[in-house]
Design a protein around this motif. Structure first.
Motif, mmCIF file in Angstrom:
data_model
loop_
_atom_site.group_PDB
_atom_site.id
_atom_site.type_symbol
_atom_site.label_atom_id
_atom_site.label_comp_id
_atom_site.label_asym_id
_atom_site.label_seq_id
_atom_site.Cartn_x
_atom_site.Cartn_y
_atom_site.Cartn_z
ATOM 1 N N LEU A 26 0.854 -1.187 0.000
ATOM 2 C CA LEU A 26 0.000 0.000 0.000
ATOM 3 C C LEU A 26 0.888 1.234 0.000
ATOM 4 C CD1 LEU A 26 -2.673 -1.033 2.655
ATOM 5 C CD2 LEU A 26 -2.932 -1.004 0.169
ATOM 6 N N GLU A 27 0.514 2.200 -0.796
ATOM 7 C CA GLU A 27 1.265 3.442 -0.880
ATOM 8 C C GLU A 27 1.413 4.067 0.499
ATOM 9 O OE1 GLU A 27 1.103 7.291 -3.757
ATOM 10 O OE2 GLU A 27 -0.789 6.674 -2.863
ATOM 11 N N GLY A 28 2.635 4.500 0.806
ATOM 12 C CA GLY A 28 2.891 5.194 2.059
ATOM 13 C C GLY A 28 3.195 4.279 3.237
ATOM 14 N N GLN A 29 3.228 2.971 3.000
ATOM 15 C CA GLN A 29 3.534 2.029 4.073
ATOM 16 C C GLN A 29 4.812 1.264 3.754
ATOM 17 O OE1 GLN A 29 0.402 -0.512 5.370
ATOM 18 N NE2 GLN A 29 -0.961 1.166 5.856
ATOM 19 N N ARG A 30 5.577 0.942 4.792
ATOM 20 C CA ARG A 30 6.802 0.170 4.602
ATOM 21 C C ARG A 30 6.531 -1.324 4.548
ATOM 22 N NH1 ARG A 30 10.550 1.881 9.265
ATOM 23 N NH2 ARG A 30 8.562 2.217 10.278
ATOM 24 N N SER A 31 5.460 -1.754 5.160
ATOM 25 C CA SER A 31 5.149 -3.184 5.234
ATOM 26 C C SER A 31 4.656 -3.714 3.898
ATOM 27 C CB SER A 31 4.071 -3.418 6.291
ATOM 28 O OG SER A 31 4.502 -2.982 7.557
ATOM 29 N N ARG A 32 4.927 -4.998 3.667
ATOM 30 C CA ARG A 32 4.383 -5.741 2.530
ATOM 31 C C ARG A 32 3.404 -6.747 3.101
ATOM 32 N NH1 ARG A 32 7.402 -5.913 -2.435
ATOM 33 N NH2 ARG A 32 8.980 -4.287 -2.394
ATOM 34 N N TYR A 33 2.330 -6.992 2.363
ATOM 35 C CA TYR A 33 1.256 -7.842 2.872
ATOM 36 C C TYR A 33 0.994 -9.030 1.969
ATOM 37 C CZ TYR A 33 0.426 -3.613 5.513
ATOM 38 O OH TYR A 33 0.593 -2.524 6.321
ATOM 39 N N GLU A 34 0.444 -10.068 2.585
ATOM 40 C CA GLU A 34 -0.051 -11.220 1.854
ATOM 41 C C GLU A 34 -1.467 -11.486 2.353
ATOM 42 O OE1 GLU A 34 2.133 -15.032 0.836
ATOM 43 O OE2 GLU A 34 0.926 -15.641 2.580
ATOM 44 N N ILE A 35 -2.391 -11.528 1.423
ATOM 45 C CA ILE A 35 -3.768 -11.863 1.768
ATOM 46 C C ILE A 35 -4.043 -13.269 1.235
ATOM 47 C CG2 ILE A 35 -4.738 -10.786 -0.309
ATOM 48 C CD1 ILE A 35 -7.190 -10.008 1.418
ATOM 49 N N THR A 36 -4.591 -14.096 2.095
ATOM 50 C CA THR A 36 -5.021 -15.429 1.706
ATOM 51 C C THR A 36 -6.535 -15.376 1.535
ATOM 52 O OG1 THR A 36 -3.218 -16.427 2.969
ATOM 53 C CG2 THR A 36 -5.063 -17.863 2.363
ATOM 54 N N LEU A 37 -6.999 -15.790 0.381
ATOM 55 C CA LEU A 37 -8.417 -15.743 0.033
ATOM 56 C C LEU A 37 -8.954 -17.162 -0.097
ATOM 57 C CD1 LEU A 37 -7.852 -13.172 -2.792
ATOM 58 C CD2 LEU A 37 -9.103 -12.670 -0.697
ATOM 59 N N GLN A 38 -10.164 -17.381 0.402
ATOM 60 C CA GLN A 38 -10.789 -18.706 0.290
ATOM 61 C C GLN A 38 -12.264 -18.530 -0.008
ATOM 62 O OE1 GLN A 38 -13.125 -20.725 2.222
ATOM 63 N NE2 GLN A 38 -12.698 -22.399 0.826
ATOM 64 N N SER A 39 -12.747 -19.358 -0.938
ATOM 65 C CA SER A 39 -14.160 -19.349 -1.282
ATOM 66 C C SER A 39 -14.550 -20.738 -1.778
ATOM 67 C CB SER A 39 -14.455 -18.325 -2.378
ATOM 68 O OG SER A 39 -15.812 -18.395 -2.768
ATOM 69 N N LYS A 40 -15.616 -21.260 -1.267
ATOM 70 C CA LYS A 40 -16.079 -22.581 -1.694
ATOM 71 C C LYS A 40 -16.552 -22.556 -3.154
ATOM 72 C CE LYS A 40 -16.824 -26.848 -0.466
ATOM 73 N NZ LYS A 40 -15.742 -27.763 -0.311
ATOM 74 N N LYS A 41 -17.296 -21.519 -3.525
ATOM 75 C CA LYS A 41 -17.880 -21.456 -4.873
ATOM 76 C C LYS A 41 -17.333 -20.328 -5.746
ATOM 77 C CE LYS A 41 -22.148 -23.598 -3.416
ATOM 78 N NZ LYS A 41 -23.593 -23.502 -3.311
ATOM 79 N N GLY A 42 -16.477 -19.461 -5.194
ATOM 80 C CA GLY A 42 -15.888 -18.395 -5.987
ATOM 81 C C GLY A 42 -16.693 -17.112 -6.023
ATOM 82 N N ASN A 43 -17.658 -16.979 -5.100
ATOM 83 C CA ASN A 43 -18.445 -15.744 -5.109
ATOM 84 C C ASN A 43 -18.405 -15.002 -3.770
ATOM 85 O OD1 ASN A 43 -19.922 -17.704 -3.837
ATOM 86 N ND2 ASN A 43 -21.778 -17.412 -5.030
ATOM 87 N N GLU A 44 -18.319 -15.689 -2.657
ATOM 88 C CA GLU A 44 -18.175 -15.045 -1.351
ATOM 89 C C GLU A 44 -16.816 -15.445 -0.794
ATOM 90 O OE1 GLU A 44 -21.403 -15.531 1.364
ATOM 91 O OE2 GLU A 44 -22.884 -15.400 -0.243
ATOM 92 N N TRP A 45 -16.006 -14.436 -0.429
ATOM 93 C CA TRP A 45 -14.621 -14.669 -0.070
ATOM 94 C C TRP A 45 -14.366 -14.373 1.403
ATOM 95 C CZ3 TRP A 45 -11.483 -16.868 -3.586
ATOM 96 C CH2 TRP A 45 -11.932 -16.851 -4.914
ATOM 97 N N SER A 46 -13.664 -15.280 2.043
ATOM 98 C CA SER A 46 -13.121 -14.989 3.374
ATOM 99 C C SER A 46 -11.626 -14.750 3.163
ATOM 100 C CB SER A 46 -13.370 -16.144 4.343
ATOM 101 O OG SER A 46 -12.787 -17.326 3.873
ATOM 102 N N TYR A 47 -11.017 -14.044 4.104
ATOM 103 C CA TYR A 47 -9.597 -13.735 3.917
ATOM 104 C C TYR A 47 -8.873 -13.637 5.248
ATOM 105 C CZ TYR A 47 -10.462 -8.880 5.309
ATOM 106 O OH TYR A 47 -10.792 -7.745 6.008
ATOM 107 N N SER A 48 -7.564 -13.723 5.130
ATOM 108 C CA SER A 48 -6.660 -13.532 6.250
ATOM 109 C C SER A 48 -5.525 -12.648 5.757
ATOM 110 C CB SER A 48 -6.116 -14.882 6.718
ATOM 111 O OG SER A 48 -5.139 -14.703 7.708
ATOM 112 N N LEU A 49 -5.194 -11.618 6.501
ATOM 113 C CA LEU A 49 -4.140 -10.689 6.110
ATOM 114 C C LEU A 49 -2.939 -10.873 7.026
ATOM 115 C CD1 LEU A 49 -3.341 -8.268 4.291
ATOM 116 C CD2 LEU A 49 -4.222 -6.781 6.102
ATOM 117 N N ASN A 50 -1.762 -10.976 6.423
ATOM 118 C CA ASN A 50 -0.511 -11.135 7.176
ATOM 119 C C ASN A 50 0.577 -10.286 6.547
ATOM 120 O OD1 ASN A 50 -1.188 -13.440 9.048
ATOM 121 N ND2 ASN A 50 -1.709 -14.343 7.076
ATOM 122 N N PHE A 51 1.635 -10.063 7.311
ATOM 123 C CA PHE A 51 2.832 -9.467 6.740
ATOM 124 C C PHE A 51 3.481 -10.523 5.851
ATOM 125 C CE2 PHE A 51 2.512 -7.122 10.833
ATOM 126 C CZ PHE A 51 2.349 -5.846 10.307
#
Length: 87
Positions: A26-51
């Motif tokens: 993200l602009e203005g931040q030093r950290s880099r992120y990884e988002i893990t996305l999961q969806s059973k059918k590909g339409n509603e997504w749950s996620y987890s955000l980590n460095f």
């Protein structure tokens, strides 16, 4: 605040559905992120955000979490980046 996606991947299995990971900054931040996305059918997504690489600044990840919750354009871009790499 702009963002840059620099890596993405996604796999699908009948048992687990869609599982993707997207690495971004993200602009203005030093950290880099990884988002893990999961969806059973590909339409509603749950996620987890980590460095991505190492522990970062707690205040920055809180800002990133809030941004993901409020910015549909960012979240959709992350999902689309992962889906574009579906194997």
């Amino acid at each position: 605040m702009n963002w840059e996606i620099y890596d993405a991947e996604m796999v699908y299995s009948k048992e687990e559905g869609y599982l993707g990971k997207v690495r971004f900054i993200l602009e203005g931040q030093r950290s880099r992120y990884e988002i893990t996305l999961q969806s059973k059918k590909g339409n509603e997504w749950s996620y987890s955000l980590n460095f991505t690489e190492e522990s970062g600044i707690e205040a920055e990840i809180e800002v990133a979490e809030k941004r993901l919750e409020e910015d549909d354009e960012l979240f959709d871009a992350l999902v689309e980046a992962a889906k574009s790499k579906l194997r």
